[in-house]
Design an enzyme around this catalytic site. Structure first.
Site, mmCIF file in Angstrom:
data_model
loop_
_atom_site.group_PDB
_atom_site.id
_atom_site.type_symbol
_atom_site.label_atom_id
_atom_site.label_comp_id
_atom_site.label_asym_id
_atom_site.label_seq_id
_atom_site.Cartn_x
_atom_site.Cartn_y
_atom_site.Cartn_z
ATOM 1 N N SER A 187 0.878 -1.181 0.000
ATOM 2 C CA SER A 187 0.000 0.000 0.000
ATOM 3 C C SER A 187 0.909 1.222 0.000
ATOM 4 C CB SER A 187 -0.883 0.028 1.260
ATOM 5 O OG SER A 187 -0.088 0.341 2.403
ATOM 6 N N HIS A 190 2.542 1.446 3.372
ATOM 7 C CA HIS A 190 3.682 0.539 3.544
ATOM 8 C C HIS A 190 4.878 1.010 2.702
ATOM 9 C CE1 HIS A 190 0.502 -2.335 5.036
ATOM 10 N NE2 HIS A 190 1.458 -2.603 5.896
HETATM 11 N N1 USQ Z 1 -8.826 -7.678 7.068
HETATM 12 C C1 USQ Z 1 -10.007 -8.411 6.996
HETATM 13 N N2 USQ Z 1 -11.112 -7.875 7.537
HETATM 14 C C2 USQ Z 1 -11.123 -6.666 8.166
HETATM 15 C C3 USQ Z 1 -9.915 -5.928 8.250
HETATM 16 C C4 USQ Z 1 -8.791 -6.473 7.685
HETATM 17 O O1 USQ Z 1 -10.035 -9.508 6.455
HETATM 18 O O2 USQ Z 1 -12.189 -6.250 8.644
HETATM 19 C C5 USQ Z 1 -7.605 -8.237 6.474
HETATM 20 C C6 USQ Z 1 -6.920 -7.314 5.479
HETATM 21 O O3 USQ Z 1 -7.459 -7.479 4.172
HETATM 22 C C7 USQ Z 1 -5.470 -7.750 5.612
HETATM 23 C C8 USQ Z 1 -5.344 -8.165 7.070
HETATM 24 O O4 USQ Z 1 -6.676 -8.385 7.541
HETATM 25 O O5 USQ Z 1 -5.237 -8.892 4.838
HETATM 26 C C9 USQ Z 1 -4.671 -7.138 7.952
HETATM 27 O O6 USQ Z 1 -5.332 -5.884 7.846
HETATM 28 P P1 USQ Z 1 -5.205 -4.788 9.006
HETATM 29 O O7 USQ Z 1 -6.050 -3.612 8.620
HETATM 30 O O8 USQ Z 1 -5.465 -5.434 10.312
HETATM 31 O O9 USQ Z 1 -3.644 -4.429 8.982
HETATM 32 P P2 USQ Z 1 -2.747 -3.618 7.941
HETATM 33 O O10 USQ Z 1 -3.528 -2.919 6.916
HETATM 34 O O11 USQ Z 1 -1.684 -4.540 7.459
HETATM 35 O O12 USQ Z 1 -2.068 -2.482 8.844
HETATM 36 C C10 USQ Z 1 -1.841 -2.617 10.239
HETATM 37 C C11 USQ Z 1 -1.522 -1.228 10.783
HETATM 38 C C12 USQ Z 1 -0.227 -0.711 10.144
HETATM 39 C C13 USQ Z 1 0.887 -1.735 10.375
HETATM 40 C C14 USQ Z 1 0.499 -3.112 9.868
HETATM 41 C C15 USQ Z 1 1.494 -4.169 10.298
HETATM 42 O O13 USQ Z 1 -2.588 -0.328 10.498
HETATM 43 O O14 USQ Z 1 0.126 0.536 10.723
HETATM 44 O O15 USQ Z 1 2.048 -1.310 9.714
HETATM 45 O O16 USQ Z 1 -0.762 -3.493 10.485
HETATM 46 S S1 USQ Z 1 1.652 -5.465 9.095
HETATM 47 O O17 USQ Z 1 0.288 -5.959 8.750
HETATM 48 O O18 USQ Z 1 2.424 -6.522 9.722
HETATM 49 O O19 USQ Z 1 2.283 -4.905 7.919
#
Ligand code: USQ
Ligand code: NAD
Length: 398
Positions: A187, A190
């Site tokens: 993203s 990221h």
């Molecule tokens: N997801 C679902 N349903 C939801 C929300 C999210 O299935 O209701 C999925 C997303 O599609 C994704 C995963 O869960 O595959 C993670 O999403 P997320 O929103 O929990 O996390 P992400 O967007 O990756 O971002 C969060 C923080 C960010 C940090 C990152 C760490 O907002 O600041 O850098 O986690 S990491 O994921 O390890 O890169």
């Protein structure tokens, strides 16, 4: 130790500031309160009733007799004020949380993409440039993300802590070289964290700044031993489609009886850490800084990995709430394995908080307590990774 906490009014920064103050450090928060402004822009609020920063700090002083300073300052826009602050306070260390951190928000529209790059890259560069310009030997601890690596890029091999040894073909045969692990951001948010890494590499080699970059997984939970001491110290709890992260969202959804919003098949595997361990890891990183001239020290700040559909199944079995498989608004691998090296924090004494039904219940209780504050129209994630995905989801095969 005198510590500046940049972004100290946010979800990770607030409990970290309290933890560091509690164990005796002299803490000053620097924050422009942009996260609170984005709540107003998105017309949503933290599920928990967070208090204004001035009230938070007054309550902490009243309870503990400890003073936490606060400077309202924009790291990306106000370089001169930041440099003057360093000359004035002469901190021993800086913890840098002060960036726009939501991937969906960063993909929301062109204004949010440009804001995320301008805010994060300029802010981080200003911090580094100011440390170099003042010539102070300040140890910098930055919050990066596991998403800089992509998720499971190297097959079943564990993702190393920052660096990879590769074989370089030369006319005289192969030589080994240690390189920064290739970046594979998913993203615009990221992407900014991968750019931060290059800034760190340059400023350690050119100016010998001491830098630790923490590649953190998804933070879950909300309270720490300090934030529970008074309701007015409560931490934020994001549940909306842009800022809410997956496990906290599922727990909040269960608390209000909303079907769990799994994106696609839920085959995405991600790394997780509880907020209590986040604050401990920051303490450990501050206590173990690199030496001058050393390359940036990288830790994977992760305690467990889970597949999204397994988390949904666990919470559904605990609560009876159904699981909804929604079209995925993101471009990401449908299924991935994730194996992460995380030896360094364990070796330095981190005793990881493991996901347990008790802890999940604790968070669900918080969500239940404040359920009346929830705006259910804000739950579904609507920021899409490409135009047109609203109607035709664009799933990527791993
Ligand atoms: N997801 C679902 N349903 C939801 C929300 C999210 O299935 O209701 C999925 C997303 O599609 C994704 C995963 O869960 O595959 C993670 O999403 P997320 O929103 O929990 O996390 P992400 O967007 O990756 O971002 C969060 C923080 C960010 C940090 C990152 C760490 O907002 O600041 O850098 O986690 S990491 O994921 O390890 O890169
Ligand atoms: P947050 O949005 O709750 O807090 C960030 C804070 O920084 C906010 O208070 C905001 O007002 C401030 N800020 C942003 N830009 C600023 C600027 N230009 N000048 C001054 N202050 C500014 O985010 P968070 O969840 O606490 O995340 C903190 C850091 O940890 C981020 O860098 C994020 O990338 C990283 N991280 C978070 C998670 C997570 O799950 N929350 C996971 C991995 C990494």
């Amino acid at each position: 130790m005198k510590v500046l906490v940049l972004g100290g009014d946010g979800f990770c920064g607030w409990p970290t500031s309290l933890h560091l103050s509690d164990i005796g450090h002299d803490v000053t928060i620097v924050d422009n309160l942009s996260r609170r402004a984005i709540d107003i822009e998105l017309e949503v609020e933290s599920l928990t009733p967070i208090r204004p920063i001035g009230e938070r700090l007054a309550v902490w002083r009243e309870l503990t007799g400890k003073e936490i300073g606060f400077v309202r300052l924009d790291l990306a826009e106000e370089y001169d004020r930041f440099e003057a602050l360093l000359r004035d306070l002469q901190p021993d260390a800086i913890v840098h949380f002060g960036e726009q951190r939501a991937a969906p928000y960063s993909m929301r529209n062109i204004a949010a993409k440009r804001y995320t790059v301008d805010n994060n890259v300029r802010g981080t560069h200003n911090v580094l440039a100011a440390i170099a310009e003042t010539g102070q030997d300040i140890a910098l601890v930055h919050l990066g993300t596991m998403g800089v690596y992509g998720y499971g890029w190297s097959g079943s091999a564990p993702i190393p802590e920052g660096y990879l040894t590769v074989k370089v073909p030369t006319p005289d045969g192969e030589i080994d070289r240690e390189i920064l692990h290739p970046a594979n951001p998913g993203s615009v948010y990221h992407l900014t964290k991968t750019l931060d890494q290059l800034l760190f590499a340059f400023y350690t080699s050119n100016d010998q700044i001491r830098i630790t970059d923490l590649h953190q997984g998804i933070v879950w939970g909300t309270q720490t031993p300090q934030t529970v001491r008074d309701e007015r110290l409560i931490n934020r709890f994001d549940y909306d489609g842009d800022y809410g992260t997956v496990l906290n969202r599922f727990l909040m959804q269960a608390a209000i009886g909303h079907p769990l919003t799994v994106h696609g098949t839920g085959g995405q595997t991600r790394a997780f850490i509880h907020i209590r361990d986040t604050v401990r890891c920051i303490q450990i990183a501050l206590e173990n800084p690199p030496t001058r001239g050393e390359k940036p020290k990288v830790f994977n700040q992760v305690t467990e990995t889970y597949r999204v559909r397994d988390l949904a199944a666990l919470i559904s079995s605990m609560t009876g709430v159904s699981v909804a498989n929604l079209p995925n608004p993101r471009r990401e691998a449908v299924e991935n394995e994730l194996n992460v090296s995380r030896e360094q924090f364990l070796a330095l004494g981190l005793n990881p908080t493991i996901l347990s039904e008790g802890l999940l219940e604790e968070i669900r209780n918080i969500a239940e307590k404040y359920r009346d504050r929830a705006d259910t129209t804000k739950i579904i994630a609507r920021s899409t990774w490409r135009k047109g995905m609203e109607t035709s989801p664009d799933l990527v095969q791993s």
